[in-house]
Design a protein around this motif. Structure first.
Motif, PDB file in Angstrom:
ATOM      1  N   ARG A  12       0.827  -1.205   0.000  1.00  0.00           N
ATOM      2  CA  ARG A  12       0.000   0.000   0.000  1.00  0.00           C
ATOM      3  C   ARG A  12       0.862   1.256   0.000  1.00  0.00           C
ATOM      4  O   ARG A  12       2.055   1.202   0.311  1.00  0.00           O
ATOM      5  CB  ARG A  12      -0.913   0.024   1.223  1.00  0.00           C
ATOM      6  N   ARG A 274      -4.982   3.311  -2.659  1.00  0.00           N
ATOM      7  CA  ARG A 274      -4.416   3.081  -1.319  1.00  0.00           C
ATOM      8  C   ARG A 274      -3.680   1.739  -1.252  1.00  0.00           C
ATOM      9  O   ARG A 274      -2.584   1.648  -0.704  1.00  0.00           O
ATOM     10  CB  ARG A 274      -5.535   3.125  -0.288  1.00  0.00           C
ATOM     11  N   TYR A 275      -4.291   0.714  -1.820  1.00  0.00           N
ATOM     12  CA  TYR A 275      -3.691  -0.621  -1.808  1.00  0.00           C
ATOM     13  C   TYR A 275      -3.274  -0.992  -3.213  1.00  0.00           C
ATOM     14  O   TYR A 275      -3.959  -0.680  -4.194  1.00  0.00           O
ATOM     15  CB  TYR A 275      -4.676  -1.642  -1.231  1.00  0.00           C
TER      16      TYR A 275
END
Length: 277
Positions: A12, A274-275
């Motif tokens: 992430r 985000r990931y």
């Protein structure tokens, strides 16, 4: 909890809370602000360290006494007993019940919870290293300062296993020099005023990543005249263009330092950044 910053970065975008989350009646750089940042999604908190006249390390940004205490004092000239009586003011300049934490207190409070970036490391490198070793938290700690020889010598001699990250505006041979030293060099904080700067270029980021280094960018704005990331900033994001402020940075860098952790994380989640897939 296991801490491996390269593994985390492979999973992430690492979000670093600049001095925690602060506002209203909560000042920055204390355990309350750090707890709030972690609750809002921070992977890392940035802390500033100042040494008292009798040698104790406190969490405080040097030179901010007038702003944060409402007093014209210098805690570097005060002993630790005097410093413990001080209370920080809030954003209206009204005293709060919150005093300063020591580095010892903050490390123990955050043990096993997040990564900790110790800024202003170069001011008191030997003393900071001693405290970090005492808490046995080297996998959580990232020491950060400009790559000056005197500080690097101390890191190499006393803490070659503690993670180190230099701050640069231009390479000038820093990357190759750090690779040749017995220092746990994990990446670089890259400052750039223009997208044309070397430290912003895809070629330079690829050079770092080829050697296993992480790339850090700042979206914080502490002075609008001192541009840290070519205008890709928290201000731009909050004022209506989060794609320019945060999205652009997330597409290029491994670590983002921001003053708006919750809003930044929500935007990165919303846009699927985000990931990492």
């Amino acid at each position: 909890m296991k801490f491996d910053i390269r593994e985390t970065a492979s999973e992430r975008i690492i979000l670093c809370a600049h001095r925690g989350i602060w506002g209203g009646n909560i000042p920055c750089n204390n355990t309350i602000a750090y707890d709030f940042a972690l609750a809002e999604g921070a992977d890392m908190v940035e802390v500033d360290v100042t040494k008292s006249a009798d040698g104790e390390l406190f969490i405080f940004h040097p030179g901010m006494e007038k702003r944060q205490f409402g007093k014209d004092i210098n805690i570097r000239q005060m002993n630790s007993e005097e410093i413990r009586t001080l209370r920080l003011v809030n954003f209206d300049g009204t005293p709060t019940q919150i005093g300063l934490n020591t580095l010892d207190e903050v490390l123990e409070h955050l043990k096993g919870r997040c990564y900790i970036n110790i800024d202003k490391f170069g001011d008191n490198p030997a003393a900071i290293i001693e405290v970090v070793k005492r808490h046995n938290m080297k996998d959580q700690i990232i020491l950060k300062c400009a790559p000056r020889k005197e500080q690097l010598d101390i890191v190499e001699t006393y803490a070659p296993d503690i993670q180190f990250l230099p701050i640069i505006k231009a390479d000038n041979g820093v990357h190759e020099m750090l690779k040749s030293r017995n220092i746990n060099y994990i990446g670089t904080e890259l400052l750039f005023t223009s997208e044309e700067d070397e430290t912003c270029s895809e070629a330079y980021r690829e050079l770092l990543r080829k050697d296993g280094k992480l790339c850090w960018v700042n979206t914080i704005v502490y002075n609008y005249r001192d541009v840290l990331a070519a205008g890709h900033s928290d201000d731009a994001a909050i004022m209506g263009d989060p794609e320019f402020g945060w999205g652009w940075c997330a597409d290029r860098f491994d670590i983002i330092q921001t003053d708006w952790i919750g809003q930044c994380e929500r935007y990165l989640l919303k846009t699927g950044r985000r990931y990492k897939k």
